[in-house]
Write an enzyme that holds these catalytic residues in place. Structure first.
Site, PDB file in Angstrom:
ATOM      1  CG  LEU A 120     -27.933   7.546 -18.113  1.00  6.76           C
ATOM      2  CD1 LEU A 120     -26.476   8.728 -18.654  1.00  6.76           C
ATOM      3  CD2 LEU A 120     -29.276   7.799 -18.641  1.00  6.76           C
ATOM      4  CG  HIS A 131     -18.002  20.584 -11.627  1.00  6.26           C
ATOM      5  ND1 HIS A 131     -18.814  21.898 -11.452  1.00  6.26           N
ATOM      6  CD2 HIS A 131     -18.935  20.497 -12.568  1.00  6.26           C
ATOM      7  CE1 HIS A 131     -19.653  22.383 -12.425  1.00  6.26           C
ATOM      8  NE2 HIS A 131     -19.907  21.585 -13.673  1.00  6.26           N
ATOM      9  NE  ARG A 140     -17.106  20.630 -16.816  1.00  7.04           N
ATOM     10  CZ  ARG A 140     -18.950  19.776 -16.999  1.00  7.04           C
ATOM     11  NH1 ARG A 140     -17.959  18.396 -16.992  1.00  7.04           N
ATOM     12  NH2 ARG A 140     -19.927  19.651 -17.074  1.00  7.04           N
TER      13      ARG A 140
END
Lengths: 245, 636, 222
Positions: free
Chosen positions: B42, B265, B329
């Site tokens: 990205l 996570h 999380r």
């Protein structure tokens, strides 16, 4: 469990390849197919042999890097998944598993099971985009898009570019891949200004790369891990006709 | 020593004013500059495309065969923006505030505010590129609330947002490749940074197919090479994700910031076999309807259906009555580990907790559950062979993202002039903990809207500078790289690369994982150097240097993880507080919650490489908060 | 130029020509079948029908030439595409379970087409040629029913039946495939096309078969 792998081995792009057999012991059915290959490769390394080269990366079915032709099927015996999502529980104990690289003129073998799919990038370069620069774009909600169109565009856009469509096609046709991009951008208002030129250029590049033509057998949509429908090929054909006449 | 270059003035005017103050490169002169971009995910792809659009000559490098393979593609949930389309009270300031607070006040105010400002442009940009975001029936964009946010600000494209955004930048990039403004080098791995007169002027790469070692020169170098979660061996990162480019730059002088800030996570599919190669993330959205529990009785190995309601401990609901299963999380992860450490874990390994949908199926009906989570359930079944409609899912935390990275100033330039770091590879916006749907936002903000402005400021002074790969610095770096490869190939020991990597991962997971303490960290600091020595004496790398050799690629990356891992432990030991993803057993409240030490640790811990023999040197960038008040997170 | 290039050079263009010629041939089959069905009306009706056609010979000849061109185009392009497509794959898979993802006949249109081509040649050299020799009048009905090339000959009947079954399979893929190539295969049309397709791949070959079976096997009811 125990399986025997019959794997295509080829040192380099221009060298002669052949199949080699490898018995693999102590395979757990919870292992993924690639974990089984990892295990075999570790054994090969320790035995001073060359491990089997294969492409893989995300191992969760989204990057499109992996792709093996296993027992005569692209991405193996199951549908709707990539090779990396295949687990050993899909195979029977004691069986021989035949592993081949994607076969197509436009996907030359680089080594063992790794092929070169750069032709996909070149087709994208030919028109798989909307020609806008960064910045100066209108507000995202300025142009409403019917939900059905957005959803169908998303169906097409979910292509991961793995090449299973080409690999499984008896003509090595890349129509499903090209149509997915053409269809996505055709369905969106943003794609309209380049609608005609895009389809012309992408199809021209597709032909130039040496992919075969589509004979509508539908094998690609069955083997596509993202289950992209050949309805997009129909749209590509229609767009092509429109752009030509 | 560390100058953050944060512009003066009110928070909301800093970026606008700064853009004006930055020196511009004349449009006609832009083509006289060459820029190297390493990594085309990205951040890298968006930067490479945007720079090329401006007129710069860009050379982009990726170890993948195509930019579309980058691991950005795996992000599922979405991307945040402060559009306030749902009219629910969102604003740039609120997004800024949530991000700063979510990061437990360990990030730079000005950077985070800029990120929130830019977030809206990103959505506009992506829609214009043809990214098929989810829409409402009226044709406008749909938003959802994500990761416990109080407003709906997350834009998404089914469960494949990262993929769609990456394909968006990829399309911009191939467009520039077509014009020739970007030269893309597929299957090329950066193995060293080349410095001339203290500035970044090029890189050394290895062609992964032929093994050819090549020099590339440019006026500036941009690294967008991702995070280092794979130091843990098992993580949700892709197999090839690595820290080599960043680590090479670090060793050449770029400071490394907050290496101990890693995000774990909570909802991943647990390890199934000793041959496990990676972990698969299940979207966090599952916790919206799933209930987390473990058997009350220690070591209870009965089938979950045989464990009656009063024998179950829905520990998140018990400990956090108001947030329940939706705690952040880090909290959810740490509590799961705690349960397993106490012996209440489930599954064969005892390293998992249940995520149960029985109630949801009863309440909503199976159809609605399928509609919401069908693809995730299928994915779970595919991997584990168990049907989550009938048996509760087993989940366990896994390393997922690294907030730490190379230190950058407000312009995204590292401590090496001319070296810019983007995306997950930098330390910039997420502090000690990243909020859901913020990684995509940051990667694209850096690449599309920040670097293209800030890099000009550096380049203006370099007009006419002729950088050639003939320079001695390139030869020296090339020789180094070749020597290193040669060494790896000649050790010819008895352990495979993966075997050693797995051991490193275990050391890190146990001691620099979810909960850390002095004893554990010291143990890690003791063990890692020994393992590193063993690596260099006993690793076995097959094949040769001049062929496609995945074992050799892995070996080089693991060698760097073995150094970075030590720095992670050192940083964790230094940070005598608990904040965000960094939890120190010694620093917790009576209710076992994280206890920050704002007095002493409101700073970015930034490490300078001091050579093989001496430990890295700590530099502190003090964080100043003028616009937010430091509070304690509470989810009770 | 661009149009010609699109149609004759590009892969999709060639496919469009295949589809167009294929559908035109389907139209021919319909007309041919209607004519043949007159056999059921008895010798007089059939002979009259053929004689009527003979009386407008210039028109029939022109149509035959066009038809021949369509056939040749379909056959030539079909073969060209087949060879080009084979060329797109350098090496065959050692194991290929293609049966799992596509139908046998969709993959073997060239083979079914080639056999149909042989049938066509036989058909032309027998019925068509003998009909021409009869000039304006004669007992065409007897040729069809006769023992030499007609349904009186069990071998001819058997070959005819096999060819018609093959035609069914060729059309089964070909007909729908043509619409796919034209891009008229969206959800709203697909139902209609599938229904019409059944008419073509099932009803038309069955029509031809019914003649062969009735006259060849049941001797026309006698």
């Amino acid at each position: 469990m125990r399986v025997t792998l019959k794997v295509w081995r080829q040192q380099k792009a221009d060298s002669q390849g052949s199949f080699e057999s490898y018995p693999v012991e102590n395979v757990s059915e919870d292992m993924s197919f690639f974990e089984m290959l990892d295990m075999l490769n570790d054994q090969l390394v320790l035995a001073g042999k060359t491990p089997i080269a294969f492409d893989h990366d995300c191992r969760e079915g989204i990057c499109g890097t992996c792709g093996l032709f296993i027992n005569g099927r692209a991405h193996g015996p199951l549908t709707g998944i990539t090779t990396c999502q295949l687990h050993m529980r899909s195979f029977k104990d004691g069986k021989t598993i035949i592993v081949e690289p994607w076969r197509a003129k436009a996907f030359p073998v680089i080594k063992d099971l790794i092929v070169d799919r750069i032709s996909f990038d070149r087709m994208m370069e030919a028109g798989g985009y909307i020609s806008i620069n960064t910045g100066g774009t209108p507000d995202a909600n300025e142009i409403p898009i019917p939900k059905a169109n957005a959803d169908e565009a998303m169906d097409a856009a979910s292509c991961i570019g793995c090449g299973a469509c080409v690999a499984t096609c008896k003509n090595s046709s890349a129509m499903l891949f090209v149509s997915a991009k053409v269809s996505q951008l055709t369905l969106l208002p943003q794609g309209q200004p380049e609608r005609e030129i895009r389809v012309k250029n992408m199809v021209a590049q597709m032909d130039k790369e040496g992919f075969g033509s589509c004979t509508n057998t539908g094998a690609c949509e069955v083997e596509c891990p993202k289950e992209i429908s050949i309805i997009h090929i129909a749209r590509l054909n229609r767009e092509f006709i429109k752009s030509s006449f | 020593m560390l100058n953050s270059k944060v512009p003066a003035g009110p928070l909301s005017e800093k970026w606008t004013k700064h853009q004006f103050d930055l020196k511009l490169v004349n449009p006609a002169n832009k083509r006289k500059y060459n820029i190297i971009v390493v990594g085309t995910g990205l951040a890298g792809a968006s930067a490479a495309a945007s720079l090329a659009e401006l007129g710069y000559n860009v050379q982009a490098f990726s170890y993948h065969e195509s930019p579309r393979r980058a691991h950005s593609i795996a992000a599922q949930g979405g991307i945040n923006a402060a559009k306030n389309y749902p009219n629910d009270g969102d604003s740039i300031f609120r997004l800024f505030y949530d991000t700063i607070k979510g990061g437990d006040y360990r990030s730079r105010e000005a950077n985070v505010y800029r990120l929130a400002e830019i977030s809206n442009n990103i959505i506009d940009q992506c829609v214009a590129q043809g990214v098929p975001f989810a829409r409402e029936y009226g044709g406008l964009l749909d938003n959802r609330s994500f990761g416990g946010a109080q407003v709906s600000r997350t834009f998404y494209a089914r469960g494949q947002t990262g993929q769609q955004l990456l394909l968006g930048c990829y399309s911009a990039l191939v467009r520039q490749m077509h014009t020739g403004k970007v030269k893309f080098h597929p299957r090329h791995e950066m193995l060293d940074l080349v410095m001339i007169d203290g500035e970044a002027k090029g890189i050394i790469t290895r062609n992964l197919i032929t093994g050819d070692i090549q020099s590339h020169a440019a006026h500036a170098v941009v690294l967008a090479t991702g995070g280092y979660s794979n130091a843990f061996f098992l993580s949700t990162n892709a197999m090839a994700s690595n820290a080599t480019a960043a680590w090479r730059a670090h060793k050449k002088g770029a400071f490394f910031a907050n290496p101990c800030f890693t995000q774990i996570h909570p909802t991943c599919i647990p390890v199934a076999s000793e041959h496990q190669s990676k972990l698969t993330l299940m979207s966090e959205s599952l916790r919206n309807d799933g209930r987390v529990w473990v058997p009350k009785k220690e070591g209870d190995k009965r089938h979950p259906a045989e464990i009656s309601e009063d024998e179950r401990d829905y520990y998140l609901e018990r400990l956090y009555p108001s947030f329940g299963n939706l705690v952040p999380r880090d909290v959810a992860s740490r509590r799961a580990k705690e349960m397993c450490d106490l012996g209440n874990g489930v599954g064969e390994t005892g390293l998992a907790v249940y995520l149960d949908f029985a109630d949801a199926i009863q309440r909503l009906g199976r159809n609605i559950v399928t509609e919401k989570y069908g693809n995730l359930f299928d994915m779970y079944k595919q991997i584990t062979g168990e049907n989550p409609y009938e048996i509760p899912m087993r989940i366990y935390p896994a390393v997922h993202y690294t907030m730490g990275g190379l230190w950058v100033d407000y312009n995204l330039m590292s401590t090496i002039p001319g070296l810019y770091i983007l995306g997950e590879a930098n330390y910039s916006d997420h502090g000690a903990n990243r909020l859901g749907a913020s990684a995509l936002m940051q990667g694209l903000a850096d690449g599309y809207f920040i670097l293209p402005y800030t890099i000009g400021d550096y380049l203006t002074g370099k007009l006419g500078e002729n950088i050639s790969t003939e320079d001695e610095a390139f030869e020296v770096a090339k020789t180094d790289v070749k020597g290193r490869i040669e060494t790896l190939l000649t050790v010819n020991g008895e352990r495979t690369v993966d075997d050693i990597h797995r051991e490193l991962g275990l050391i890190l997971w146990e001691n620099v994982g979810m909960a850390r303490n002095t004893a554990g960290l010291e143990k890690a600091l003791n063990k890692i150097p020994k393992l590193r020595d063993e690596f260099w004496q006993n690793v076995k790398v097959s094949g040769t240097a001049d062929e496609l050799n995945p074992e050799l690629e892995k070996a080089g990356r693991v060698a760097d993880f073995l150094e970075l891992g030590e720095l992670m432990a050192r940083d964790a030991l230094n940070r005598e507080e608990s904040c965000g993803g960094h939890f120190r057993d010694e620093h917790q409240t009576e209710e076992n919650e994280a206890k920050r030490n704002d007095e002493e640790f409101t700073y970015v811990a930034t490490w300078q490489y001091k050579g093989k023999e001496s430990p890295s040197e700590l530099h502190k960038e003090n964080l100043v908060f003028e616009n937010v008040e430091l509070t304690t997170r509470s989810y009770k | 130029m661009s149009l010609l290039k699109s149609v004759f050079i590009s892969s999709i263009g060639k496919k469009i020509l295949m589809a167009t010629t294929g559908l035109l041939l389907c139209l021919f089959l319909v007309i041919h079948l209607i004519g043949n069905l007159i056999l059921f009306a008895g010798p007089d009706a059939f002979n009259l029908y053929v004689e009527t056609l003979s009386s407008v010979k210039p028109i029939v000849r022109s149509i035959e030439i066009i038809l021949a061109l369509i056939f040749l185009n379909h056959i030539f392009l079909g073969s060209k595409l087949t060879f080009e497509n084979r060329n797109a794959t350098t090496q065959k898979y050692v194991v290929n379970s293609a049966g799992e993802n596509s139908s046998f006949f969709s993959r073997n249109m060239f083979i079914s087409g080639s056999i149909l081509f042989i049938f066509l040649m036989t058909h032309l050299s027998t019925f068509w040629y003998l009909f021409q020799k009869q000039h304006d009048e004669g007992n065409f009905y007897e040729i069809v029913m006769g023992n030499t090339v007609g349904f009186g000959n069990p071998i001819i009947t058997a070959l005819y039946c096999i060819a018609m079954i093959l035609l069914g399979f060729h059309l089964r893929h070909g007909f729908q495939s043509a619409f796919q190539t034209f891009g008229i295969r969206y959800n709203k049309y697909s139902g209609l096309i599938e229904t019409v397709a059944i008419l073509f791949w099932l009803i038309i070959p069955l029509g031809f078969l019914s003649i062969a079976v009735w006259f060849g096997i049941f001797g026309g009811g006698y």
